[in-house]
Design an enzyme around this catalytic site. Structure first.
Site, PDB file in Angstrom:
ATOM      1  N   ASP A 172       0.810  -1.225   0.000  1.00  0.00           N
ATOM      2  CA  ASP A 172       0.000   0.000   0.000  1.00  0.00           C
ATOM      3  C   ASP A 172       0.841   1.271   0.000  1.00  0.00           C
ATOM      4  O   ASP A 172       0.589   2.177  -0.786  1.00  0.00           O
ATOM      5  CB  ASP A 172      -0.950   0.015   1.208  1.00  0.00           C
ATOM      6  CG  ASP A 172      -1.959  -1.118   1.120  1.00  0.00           C
ATOM      7  OD1 ASP A 172      -2.700  -1.164   0.134  1.00  0.00           O
ATOM      8  OD2 ASP A 172      -1.982  -1.970   2.027  1.00  0.00           O
ATOM      9  N   ARG A 200       3.023   5.169  17.077  1.00  0.00           N
ATOM     10  CA  ARG A 200       2.624   6.274  16.185  1.00  0.00           C
ATOM     11  C   ARG A 200       3.263   7.595  16.579  1.00  0.00           C
ATOM     12  O   ARG A 200       3.785   8.304  15.717  1.00  0.00           O
ATOM     13  CB  ARG A 200       1.096   6.399  16.117  1.00  0.00           C
ATOM     14  CG  ARG A 200       0.381   5.139  15.645  1.00  0.00           C
ATOM     15  CD  ARG A 200       1.011   4.500  14.437  1.00  0.00           C
ATOM     16  NE  ARG A 200       0.388   3.237  14.057  1.00  0.00           N
ATOM     17  CZ  ARG A 200       0.981   2.283  13.345  1.00  0.00           C
ATOM     18  NH1 ARG A 200       2.246   2.439  12.951  1.00  0.00           N
ATOM     19  NH2 ARG A 200       0.357   1.182  13.027  1.00  0.00           N
ATOM     20  N   ASP A 240      -5.275   4.487  14.118  1.00  0.00           N
ATOM     21  CA  ASP A 240      -3.956   4.992  13.747  1.00  0.00           C
ATOM     22  C   ASP A 240      -4.008   6.303  12.969  1.00  0.00           C
ATOM     23  O   ASP A 240      -3.151   7.159  13.141  1.00  0.00           O
ATOM     24  CB  ASP A 240      -3.181   3.915  12.989  1.00  0.00           C
ATOM     25  CG  ASP A 240      -2.717   2.803  13.920  1.00  0.00           C
ATOM     26  OD1 ASP A 240      -2.455   3.107  15.101  1.00  0.00           O
ATOM     27  OD2 ASP A 240      -2.618   1.642  13.486  1.00  0.00           O
ATOM     28  N   SER A 296      -4.058  -8.017   8.475  1.00  0.00           N
ATOM     29  CA  SER A 296      -3.409  -6.724   8.579  1.00  0.00           C
ATOM     30  C   SER A 296      -2.535  -6.780   9.827  1.00  0.00           C
ATOM     31  O   SER A 296      -3.034  -7.033  10.925  1.00  0.00           O
ATOM     32  CB  SER A 296      -4.476  -5.644   8.691  1.00  0.00           C
ATOM     33  OG  SER A 296      -3.865  -4.458   9.141  1.00  0.00           O
TER      34      SER A 296
HETATM   35  N1  ARG Z   1      -6.136  -2.111  17.348  1.00  0.00           N
HETATM   36  C1  ARG Z   1      -4.803  -1.739  17.672  1.00  0.00           C
HETATM   37  C2  ARG Z   1      -4.699  -0.275  17.982  1.00  0.00           C
HETATM   38  O1  ARG Z   1      -5.497   0.488  17.548  1.00  0.00           O
HETATM   39  C3  ARG Z   1      -3.794  -2.173  16.651  1.00  0.00           C
HETATM   40  C4  ARG Z   1      -3.942  -1.611  15.295  1.00  0.00           C
HETATM   41  C5  ARG Z   1      -2.781  -2.039  14.462  1.00  0.00           C
HETATM   42  N2  ARG Z   1      -3.055  -2.386  13.157  1.00  0.00           N
HETATM   43  C6  ARG Z   1      -3.152  -3.624  12.646  1.00  0.00           C
HETATM   44  N3  ARG Z   1      -3.030  -3.706  11.366  1.00  0.00           N
HETATM   45  N4  ARG Z   1      -3.363  -4.682  13.345  1.00  0.00           N
HETATM   46  O2  ARG Z   1      -3.792   0.107  18.655  1.00  0.00           O
END
Ligand code: ARG
Length: 401
Positions: free
Chosen positions: A14, A95, A124, A175
């Site tokens: 992506d 992040r 995110d 993911s």
């Molecule tokens: N749900 C978790 C959070 O918001 C992890 C998100 C990470 N992304 C993934 N592709 N699993 O912190």
């Protein structure tokens, strides 16, 4: 002068396609920024070269692994932060450090906009953009998947049409986001929340059902920070890595939860955080003997609030900063050793010692040598129950009228 956009680049399909996609949609030049937060996998130089191969005018790699461990994982450990009691904030804490490096790169390369690969449904995007608003208020944000209709199918077609140096055939239904603090896996088969995770989902942990022999480890802390493992001095990054390896081999730190996203969606996520969970367990047990009761009770509430703020993308907020100051103050005496056994998916503490302990053997013992004057207890209980006793007397009186 052509406008410049800094893109948070992971090396995956992506964000690789996003380089050319953003270019075509906006006419801007794209600078790819990859940040090492201990995610492992491909070398950063390979990732950098791929970005250039996909049309980035510059590709910049930031080694932030020690910074991430020291300034993001350690505060999470000091807070014993577990969102909704389970999730050690793996993605949430990465992040803000990525944002720091994106803003830095934007300044260095004269960019006006920052781009990231998040969808419009997750946490995110919020964490990236709130962070950017805070650290670089003049910078604009753009998310090609969300704002420029970059779907998976279109990404594959674009990569093939342009002959981009990226694999488009590999079918990964999940993911995944990972760093040294842990790994998060979602989507695909896991979206049916009755489906148990299959073995192929895991990477940081071995199956706890068939563990190797128990592994006993001693973790030493100074003011809440892990400083040695089995007597060998380590940096925070080394401590996390070593425990990822040892606790991971025992299947410690697998978490399967449905959590509340900030955007109002409940979502299923599988986490693996062997090092983080082993460290939080050890740290909590050391606090149990070194932090005074009222401070400890209040700290649990603060830690929960801290976790919510960080989950919700408020890493750089004033309240988070104030809570950090409180948490830091509680860590002054959190020094000493924790011994624990890693085995079959569990990290179980079985010994603790500290020069700054509040555990008083002479007060606690039921054997001779007891210094606790038991005669004081009767009067204490009388006064402690007085207020409720008076109220209950009133209830009986009113009921009898
Ligand atoms: N749900 C978790 C959070 O918001 C992890 C998100 C990470 N992304 C993934 N592709 N699993 O912190």
């Amino acid at each position: 002068m052509t406008e410049r956009i800094v893109l948070a680049y992971s090396g995956g399909l992506d964000t690789s396609v996003a380089i050319g996609w953003i270019g075509e949609a906006t006419g801007a030049e794209v600078i790819a920024v990859a940040v090492d937060v201990g995610q492992g996998g491909e070398s950063l130089e390979t990732i950098r070269q791929r970005a250039l191969g996909c049309g980035a005018v510059e590709a910049y790699v930031a080694d932030a692994s020690d910074e991430f461990a020291n300034e993001y994982c350690i505060p999470t450990l000091k807070a014993n932060a577990l969102y909704q009691g389970h999730y050690p904030l793996v993605s949430a804490i990465s992040r803000p450090v990525i944002v720091k490096h994106l803003v830095k790169a934007a300044r260095e390369f004269g960019a006006t906009t920052v781009a990231h690969g998040c969808t419009g449904k997750g946490n995110d995007q919020v964490r990236f953009e709130v962070g950017i608003q805070t650290l670089g208020p003049d910078l604009k944000c753009i998310a090609p998947v969300r704002d420029l209709a970059l779907t998976r199918d279109k990404a594959i077609a674009f990569a093939e049409e342009k002959g981009l140096p990226i694999e488009t055939t590999k079918k990964n239904p999940y993911s995944i986001d990972q760093n040294v603090w842990g790994r998060a896996v979602e989507t695909g088969y896991l979206e049916d929340i009755w489906n148990a995770p299959t073995k192929d989902i895991y990477d940081y942990t071995a199956t706890p059902e068939f563990p190797p022999a128990p592994d006993e480890v001693t973790i030493s802390f100074e003011a809440g920070v892990p400083v040695a493992i089995d007597g060998v001095r380590v940096t925070p990054l080394q401590a996390i890595k070593e425990l990822n390896r040892r606790a991971g081999a025992q299947g410690v730190g697998r978490i399967d939860v449905v959590e509340d996203r900030l955007v109002g969606i409940k979502s299923r996520e599988i986490y693996e955080a062997p090092g983080a969970m082993a460290l939080i367990t050890a740290h909590k047990h050391l606090e149990d003997i070194t932090v005074e009761r009222e401070q400890a009770r209040f700290k649990a509430t603060v830690g929960q609030r801290w976790a919510e703020l960080v989950y919700d993308g408020q890493w750089f907020s004033p309240l988070k900063r104030s809570l950090d100051a409180f948490i830091e103050d509680t860590q002054k005496y959190v020094s000493g050793d924790i011994r624990m056994t890693l085995h079959g998916g569990q990290a179980v503490v079985n010994g603790r010692r500290s020069e700054t302990s509040l555990y008083d053997f002479d007060l606690a013992t039921y054997d001779t040598g007891d210094t606790f004057d038991q005669s004081m207890a009767r009067g204490f209980i009388e006064l402690w129950g007085m207020s409720a006793k008076v109220a209950s007397g009133r209830d009986i009186r009113v009921a009898g009228q």
